[in-house]
Design a protein around this motif. Sequence first.
Motif, PDB file in Angstrom:
ATOM      1  N   ALA A  64     -56.736 -12.844  29.545  1.00 20.26           N
ATOM      2  CA  ALA A  64     -56.053 -13.424  30.710  1.00 20.26           C
ATOM      3  C   ALA A  64     -55.838 -12.373  31.797  1.00 20.26           C
ATOM      4  N   LEU A  65     -55.382 -11.209  31.410  1.00 20.12           N
ATOM      5  CA  LEU A  65     -55.162 -10.142  32.390  1.00 20.12           C
ATOM      6  C   LEU A  65     -56.465  -9.669  33.012  1.00 20.12           C
ATOM      7  N   ALA A  66     -57.532  -9.629  32.230  1.00 17.60           N
ATOM      8  CA  ALA A  66     -58.834  -9.230  32.767  1.00 17.60           C
ATOM      9  C   ALA A  66     -59.318 -10.238  33.807  1.00 17.60           C
ATOM     10  N   MET A  67     -59.114 -11.535  33.539  1.00 21.40           N
ATOM     11  CA  MET A  67     -59.503 -12.532  34.543  1.00 21.40           C
ATOM     12  C   MET A  67     -58.697 -12.329  35.819  1.00 21.40           C
ATOM     13  N   TYR A  68     -57.404 -12.103  35.673  1.00 26.57           N
ATOM     14  CA  TYR A  68     -56.549 -11.897  36.835  1.00 26.57           C
ATOM     15  C   TYR A  68     -57.008 -10.693  37.669  1.00 26.57           C
ATOM     16  N   ARG A  69     -57.351  -9.602  36.993  1.00 25.14           N
ATOM     17  CA  ARG A  69     -57.752  -8.380  37.692  1.00 25.14           C
ATOM     18  C   ARG A  69     -59.181  -8.429  38.212  1.00 25.14           C
ATOM     19  N   GLU A  70     -60.100  -8.937  37.402  1.00 27.67           N
ATOM     20  CA  GLU A  70     -61.528  -8.794  37.701  1.00 27.67           C
ATOM     21  C   GLU A  70     -62.190 -10.046  38.257  1.00 27.67           C
ATOM     22  N   ARG A  71     -61.589 -11.199  38.037  1.00 30.43           N
ATOM     23  CA  ARG A  71     -62.192 -12.464  38.490  1.00 30.43           C
ATOM     24  C   ARG A  71     -61.105 -13.289  39.175  1.00 30.43           C
ATOM     25  N   ARG A  72     -60.550 -12.713  40.229  1.00 32.27           N
ATOM     26  CA  ARG A  72     -59.379 -13.296  40.891  1.00 32.27           C
ATOM     27  C   ARG A  72     -59.648 -14.720  41.378  1.00 32.27           C
ATOM     28  N   GLY A  73     -60.844 -14.984  41.881  1.00 29.83           N
ATOM     29  CA  GLY A  73     -61.162 -16.331  42.347  1.00 29.83           C
ATOM     30  C   GLY A  73     -61.083 -17.358  41.228  1.00 29.83           C
ATOM     31  N   GLU A  74     -61.601 -17.014  40.065  1.00 35.75           N
ATOM     32  CA  GLU A  74     -61.523 -17.915  38.913  1.00 35.75           C
ATOM     33  C   GLU A  74     -60.070 -18.124  38.487  1.00 35.75           C
ATOM     34  N   TRP A  75     -59.291 -17.043  38.529  1.00 38.72           N
ATOM     35  CA  TRP A  75     -57.874 -17.124  38.171  1.00 38.72           C
ATOM     36  C   TRP A  75     -57.147 -18.100  39.090  1.00 38.72           C
ATOM     37  N   GLU A  76     -57.428 -17.980  40.387  1.00 36.51           N
ATOM     38  CA  GLU A  76     -56.771 -18.857  41.357  1.00 36.51           C
ATOM     39  C   GLU A  76     -57.194 -20.313  41.160  1.00 36.51           C
ATOM     40  N   GLN A  77     -58.476 -20.552  40.880  1.00 35.00           N
ATOM     41  CA  GLN A  77     -58.935 -21.914  40.619  1.00 35.00           C
ATOM     42  C   GLN A  77     -58.251 -22.491  39.382  1.00 35.00           C
ATOM     43  N   LEU A  78     -58.165 -21.687  38.338  1.00 29.54           N
ATOM     44  CA  LEU A  78     -57.493 -22.116  37.108  1.00 29.54           C
ATOM     45  C   LEU A  78     -56.029 -22.461  37.388  1.00 29.54           C
ATOM     46  N   SER A  79     -55.357 -21.602  38.125  1.00 28.16           N
ATOM     47  CA  SER A  79     -53.949 -21.839  38.459  1.00 28.16           C
ATOM     48  C   SER A  79     -53.777 -23.123  39.264  1.00 28.16           C
ATOM     49  N   LEU A  80     -54.629 -23.326  40.260  1.00 28.91           N
ATOM     50  CA  LEU A  80     -54.530 -24.529  41.089  1.00 28.91           C
ATOM     51  C   LEU A  80     -54.796 -25.795  40.279  1.00 28.91           C
ATOM     52  N   ARG A  81     -55.802 -25.740  39.406  1.00 26.89           N
ATOM     53  CA  ARG A  81     -56.088 -26.899  38.541  1.00 26.89           C
ATOM     54  C   ARG A  81     -54.887 -27.237  37.675  1.00 26.89           C
ATOM     55  N   ASN A  82     -54.276 -26.226  37.089  1.00 28.35           N
ATOM     56  CA  ASN A  82     -53.129 -26.455  36.212  1.00 28.35           C
ATOM     57  C   ASN A  82     -51.912 -26.946  36.983  1.00 28.35           C
ATOM     58  N   MET A  83     -51.715 -26.452  38.200  1.00 32.53           N
ATOM     59  CA  MET A  83     -50.605 -26.953  39.014  1.00 32.53           C
ATOM     60  C   MET A  83     -50.836 -28.409  39.392  1.00 32.53           C
ATOM     61  N   GLN A  84     -52.076 -28.785  39.646  1.00 31.55           N
ATOM     62  CA  GLN A  84     -52.379 -30.173  39.988  1.00 31.55           C
ATOM     63  C   GLN A  84     -52.062 -31.090  38.805  1.00 31.55           C
ATOM     64  N   VAL A  85     -52.400 -30.659  37.609  1.00 30.23           N
ATOM     65  CA  VAL A  85     -52.071 -31.440  36.410  1.00 30.23           C
ATOM     66  C   VAL A  85     -50.561 -31.596  36.306  1.00 30.23           C
ATOM     67  N   GLY A  86     -49.829 -30.526  36.575  1.00 33.08           N
ATOM     68  CA  GLY A  86     -48.374 -30.590  36.535  1.00 33.08           C
ATOM     69  C   GLY A  86     -47.823 -31.593  37.528  1.00 33.08           C
ATOM     70  N   LYS A  87     -48.394 -31.650  38.728  1.00 35.85           N
ATOM     71  CA  LYS A  87     -47.945 -32.611  39.745  1.00 35.85           C
ATOM     72  C   LYS A  87     -48.169 -34.041  39.269  1.00 35.85           C
ATOM     73  N   VAL A  88     -49.296 -34.282  38.628  1.00 32.46           N
ATOM     74  CA  VAL A  88     -49.596 -35.622  38.114  1.00 32.46           C
ATOM     75  C   VAL A  88     -48.585 -36.011  37.043  1.00 32.46           C
ATOM     76  N   LEU A  89     -48.255 -35.089  36.168  1.00 28.33           N
ATOM     77  CA  LEU A  89     -47.286 -35.390  35.114  1.00 28.33           C
ATOM     78  C   LEU A  89     -45.912 -35.692  35.695  1.00 28.33           C
ATOM     79  N   VAL A  90     -45.481 -34.934  36.702  1.00 33.26           N
ATOM     80  CA  VAL A  90     -44.190 -35.196  37.345  1.00 33.26           C
ATOM     81  C   VAL A  90     -44.213 -36.571  38.003  1.00 33.26           C
ATOM     82  N   TRP A  91     -45.311 -36.894  38.689  1.00 33.07           N
ATOM     83  CA  TRP A  91     -45.442 -38.201  39.328  1.00 33.07           C
ATOM     84  C   TRP A  91     -45.339 -39.317  38.290  1.00 33.07           C
ATOM     85  N   ARG A  92     -46.018 -39.160  37.158  1.00 31.37           N
ATOM     86  CA  ARG A  92     -45.964 -40.187  36.117  1.00 31.37           C
ATOM     87  C   ARG A  92     -44.548 -40.372  35.588  1.00 31.37           C
ATOM     88  N   LEU A  93     -43.839 -39.270  35.416  1.00 29.63           N
ATOM     89  CA  LEU A  93     -42.455 -39.373  34.946  1.00 29.63           C
ATOM     90  C   LEU A  93     -41.579 -40.124  35.948  1.00 29.63           C
TER      91      LEU A  93
END
Length: 81
Positions: free
Chosen positions: A45-74
């Motif tokens: 995880a730390l290597a992705m953050y340091r060496e593949r920052r774009g992938e890290w940001e995409q992963l973070s955004l995808r996971n935040m979007q899932v979180g928004k959907v779950l909050v909306w469903r609740l």
Amino acid sequence: VRATGGLADTVFDVDQASGVDAARRNGFSFGGSDEASLFSALDRALAMYRERRGEWEQLSLRNMQVGKVLVWRLRVWGAGD
């Protein structure tokens, strides 16, 4: 997360081709119950953050979007009603 129980069904390792579509891979998991397994996942995880920052940001955004959907469903279905 440790790949066990419900976590194994919901967290799909981004670095492992486990038959899960790459777009659904959403985190870092490990199978062992030992310290080395945990540290290996953390190192990846730390290597992705340091060496593949774009992938890290995409992963973070995808996971935040899932979180928004779950909050909306609740909100729509009600939590504990």
